[in-house]
Design a protein around this motif. Sequence first.
Motif, short mmCIF file in Angstrom:
data_model
loop_
_atom_site.label_atom_id
_atom_site.label_comp_id
_atom_site.label_asym_id
_atom_site.label_seq_id
_atom_site.Cartn_x
_atom_site.Cartn_y
_atom_site.Cartn_z
N ARG A 235 1.14 -1.10 -0.15
CA ARG A 235 -0.11 0.09 -0.09
C ARG A 235 0.92 1.10 -0.02
NH1 ARG A 235 -1.77 2.04 5.21
NH2 ARG A 235 -0.20 0.91 6.82
N GLY A 236 2.26 1.02 0.65
CA GLY A 236 2.81 2.18 0.16
C GLY A 236 3.92 2.65 -1.06
N LEU A 237 3.77 2.09 -2.12
CA LEU A 237 4.03 1.92 -2.97
C LEU A 237 2.62 1.91 -3.91
CD1 LEU A 237 6.90 -0.17 -3.04
CD2 LEU A 237 7.31 2.30 -3.23
N SER A 238 1.07 1.99 -3.10
CA SER A 238 0.35 1.63 -4.56
C SER A 238 -0.71 3.23 -4.83
CB SER A 238 -1.00 0.85 -3.97
OG SER A 238 -1.68 1.06 -4.72
N PRO A 239 -0.86 3.62 -5.83
CA PRO A 239 -0.67 3.15 -7.11
C PRO A 239 0.15 3.08 -8.08
CG PRO A 239 -2.14 5.26 -7.21
CD PRO A 239 -1.67 5.00 -5.75
N TYR A 240 0.70 4.01 -7.34
CA TYR A 240 2.30 4.41 -8.54
C TYR A 240 3.32 4.20 -7.05
CZ TYR A 240 5.75 6.54 -10.97
OH TYR A 240 7.19 6.94 -11.72
N PRO A 241 4.38 3.65 -7.38
CA PRO A 241 5.35 2.91 -8.89
C PRO A 241 4.73 1.74 -8.38
CG PRO A 241 7.17 4.05 -7.18
CD PRO A 241 5.88 4.19 -6.21
N GLY A 242 4.50 1.31 -7.30
CA GLY A 242 3.63 -0.06 -7.13
C GLY A 242 4.58 -0.90 -7.31
N ALA A 243 4.34 -2.25 -6.08
CA ALA A 243 5.23 -3.25 -5.71
C ALA A 243 4.97 -4.21 -6.68
CB ALA A 243 5.04 -3.82 -4.61
N TRP A 244 5.96 -4.84 -6.83
CA TRP A 244 6.39 -6.19 -7.90
C TRP A 244 7.39 -7.55 -7.91
CZ3 TRP A 244 11.03 -7.58 -10.34
CH2 TRP A 244 12.61 -6.89 -9.89
N THR A 245 7.08 -8.18 -8.10
CA THR A 245 7.66 -9.57 -7.92
C THR A 245 7.46 -10.40 -9.46
OG1 THR A 245 7.05 -11.69 -6.28
CG2 THR A 245 5.38 -10.41 -7.30
N GLU A 246 8.58 -11.14 -9.00
CA GLU A 246 8.57 -12.53 -10.03
C GLU A 246 7.79 -13.51 -9.84
OE1 GLU A 246 10.43 -11.89 -12.85
OE2 GLU A 246 11.53 -10.62 -13.14
N MET A 247 6.96 -13.65 -11.16
CA MET A 247 6.09 -15.38 -10.64
C MET A 247 6.63 -16.09 -12.32
SD MET A 247 2.07 -15.23 -10.92
CE MET A 247 1.90 -15.90 -13.43
N LYS A 248 7.67 -16.84 -10.51
CA LYS A 248 7.88 -17.75 -11.46
C LYS A 248 7.69 -19.10 -11.68
CE LYS A 248 12.39 -15.64 -11.67
NZ LYS A 248 12.77 -15.73 -12.79
N ALA A 249 8.65 -20.12 -13.03
CA ALA A 249 7.18 -21.35 -13.60
C ALA A 249 8.25 -21.84 -12.84
CB ALA A 249 7.03 -21.20 -14.97
N THR A 250 7.40 -23.12 -11.91
CA THR A 250 8.17 -24.88 -11.29
C THR A 250 8.33 -25.43 -12.48
OG1 THR A 250 6.16 -25.39 -10.45
CG2 THR A 250 7.61 -23.58 -9.42
N ASP A 251 7.59 -25.77 -13.53
CA ASP A 251 8.11 -26.51 -14.26
C ASP A 251 8.24 -26.12 -15.65
OD1 ASP A 251 5.67 -24.58 -15.73
OD2 ASP A 251 4.02 -26.19 -15.49
#
Length: 324
Positions: A235-251
């Motif tokens: 919430r401290g980064l919303s709506p800008y610049p936005g918190a982010w993460t990598e969504m990694k495929a395990t397969d």
Amino acid sequence: MDKKDLRIIFMGTPEFAVESLRTLVETGYNVVAVVTQPDKPVGRHQDRLQPSAVKEYALSKGLPVLQPVKMKDPAFVETLRSYNADLQVVVAFRMLPEVVWAMPRYGTFNVHAALLPQYRGAAPINWAVINGETMTGVTTFFLDKDIDTGRIILQKEFPIPDDADVEYVYDGLMKLGAEAAKETIDKLIAGDGHIDSKAQVVDADTELHTAPKIFKDTCRIDWSRNGKSIYDFVRGLSPYPGAWTEMKATDGGKDYTVKIFKTVKTDKPSNGEPGTIVVVKNHLLVNTANNLLEITLLQLSGKKRMETSAFLNGFHAIENYRFE
């Protein structure tokens, strides 16, 4: 002293500063010129110049606008001096050299979006929310040689609800900052040029929080932290610049970058490694260091922002992914 006799130069750039400038102009204060950043190149080929929000407002009111590239430029300094200002008001601008801030006879004061000495720096609103503060505010203070360390004139508090994001706090402090700027000037006028101020004092047992500029890497979510900490971070980064993460495929599938704009705290204990995903019906939850955290608003890179229910309906095999 009458407010029409006090010659004011206003310095600021973003929307946050416009509210203060508008308040001064539309309540009859004598703003003789405005200083703002040079127009910014925008567009796909950087071939179009975008004026600052402050410049757009100033021009709409017929105010002279100065846009120096360098604040120490002799031509700019002489032009600034020619306005013979009694006072300079700074809101969301850049650091000023002494030749500029010391120029007016009554000095230069800044409106800072925090309760100094806490959250000195470029991004005080974001960091107050990220750190889970329940109270912030605005401070007016006289500029000196160091950043955000000058003598405090006045402070106004602003509560931060637990569900507030940066946009809510930004809007509140923008209005409160305008009130503080006007009140500070009124105090100066009432004192015929004199205004009480006090030095910033930091007790030895007081932990000072800083507010450095936020970069892309600053916004990456660390899922090994506890749920409340991540909730505040988002919430401290919303709506800008936005918190982010990598969504990694395990397969071995395709990886994605995801921005997360809203989460909901839960009291459900984590049942896996931090970052692992749990889907319960139409709810997307993530393991943190202690509790499961629910994600309710997110955005895949290159896609539009969406509610989690819509995301889950369109994104299959979510069980083959984890956040890192």
